[in-house]
Design an enzyme around this catalytic site. Structure first.
Site, PDB file in Angstrom:
ATOM      1  N   LYS A  83      -6.028 -21.860  20.951  1.00  0.00           N
ATOM      2  CA  LYS A  83      -5.825 -20.874  22.014  1.00  0.00           C
ATOM      3  C   LYS A  83      -6.743 -19.669  21.784  1.00  0.00           C
ATOM      4  CE  LYS A  83      -1.645 -19.604  24.481  1.00  0.00           C
ATOM      5  NZ  LYS A  83      -0.297 -19.070  24.301  1.00  0.00           N
TER       6      LYS A  83
HETATM    7  C1  E4P Z   1       1.544 -18.809  26.865  1.00  0.00           C
HETATM    8  O1  E4P Z   1       1.827 -19.401  25.868  1.00  0.00           O
HETATM    9  C2  E4P Z   1       1.686 -17.323  26.855  1.00  0.00           C
HETATM   10  O2  E4P Z   1       1.320 -16.818  25.586  1.00  0.00           O
HETATM   11  C3  E4P Z   1       3.102 -16.928  27.175  1.00  0.00           C
HETATM   12  O3  E4P Z   1       3.582 -17.688  28.282  1.00  0.00           O
HETATM   13  C4  E4P Z   1       3.183 -15.445  27.463  1.00  0.00           C
HETATM   14  O4  E4P Z   1       4.469 -15.162  27.938  1.00  0.00           O
HETATM   15  P1  E4P Z   1       5.023 -13.637  27.933  1.00  0.00           P
HETATM   16  O5  E4P Z   1       4.335 -12.932  29.096  1.00  0.00           O
HETATM   17  O6  E4P Z   1       6.500 -13.786  28.131  1.00  0.00           O
HETATM   18  O7  E4P Z   1       4.654 -13.054  26.607  1.00  0.00           O
END
Ligand code: E4P
Length: 215
Positions: A83
């Site tokens: 990522k």
């Molecule tokens: C994906 O993995 C993102 O990091 C995650 O959905 C972010 O979500 P949040 O906005 O609740 O931190």
């Protein structure tokens, strides 16, 4: 549409697997911090437990740092997706990782051009954060609709992975739009099967069944 679990909790991952709703997992530094454990062990355990793709996020901010981290992350298993945050340095890392055949999920995407840049760099997935856009008065799913339209115009193969999901409506709209993947917190995943009329309907069926004469 694929359902990924947005969590680094082994308990939640196993529960989602039991529900038949675990096509993959996405993690991030915040989710890892919630586990209060050695993240190396957490990452290893997740990659062992999950058959589908597991997104593990780098924390470096230069391409060189990201590539060095990615080299370590992919050791956790063949299902690791690296990522990478949406940065110019990140796009350099994306191109290099894709040349090495390593899957990449470009994260922290908040507008369609970022998604287009990620796709042009060859990203496997792009993660638009819909909940966070909604939270500042925007329409996160409208952003997803624009991204999907752009990708369809140019037959771009990068998968749209709807992230920062806050409720089942995000998932319904993602499915109506034809998004490839949604990544969902466990609390939202549990709500997929819920409706108050289902509960009340079942209750009255069972209550009426009590009135049926039984031999
Ligand atoms: C994906 O993995 C993102 O990091 C995650 O959905 C972010 O979500 P949040 O906005 O609740 O931190």
């Amino acid at each position: 549409m694929k359902f990924f679990l947005d969590s680094a909790s082994l308990d939640e991952i196993k529960a989602a697997k039991d529900m038949g709703l675990l096509d993959g997992v996405t993690t991030n530094p915040t989710l890892m911090s919630k586990e209060k454990a050695d993240w190396h062990k957490v990452a290893e355990a997740i990659c062992r437990e999950v058959e589908g793709p597991v997104s593990l996020e780098v924390v470096g901010t230069t391409a060189e740092q990201m590539l060095a981290e990615a080299k370590e992350l992919v050791k956790y298993g063949p299902n690791v997706v690296v990522k990478i945050p949406m940065l110019l340095e990140g796009l350099k890392a994306v191109r290099s990782l894709r040349e090495q055949g390593i899957d990449v999920n470009v994260t922290l995407v908040f507008q369609p051009l970022q998604a287009l840049m990620a796709a042009k760099a060859g990203a496997t997935y792009v993660s638009p954060f819909v909940g966070r856009v909604d939270a500042i008065g925007g329409d996160g799913m409208a952003m997803v609709e624009e991204i999907l339209a752009i990708f369809r115009n140019y037959d771009l193969r990068t998968q749209v992975l709807v992230a920062s999901v806050r409720n089942p409506l995000h998932v319904v709209r993602a499915a109506l739009m034809g998004a490839d993947v949604v990544t969902v917190p466990f609390a939202v995943l549990k709500d997929f099967v819920k409706h108050p009329l289902t509960d009340s309907g079942l209750e009255s069926f069972l209550k009426d069944w009590e009135k049926v004469p039984k031999a």
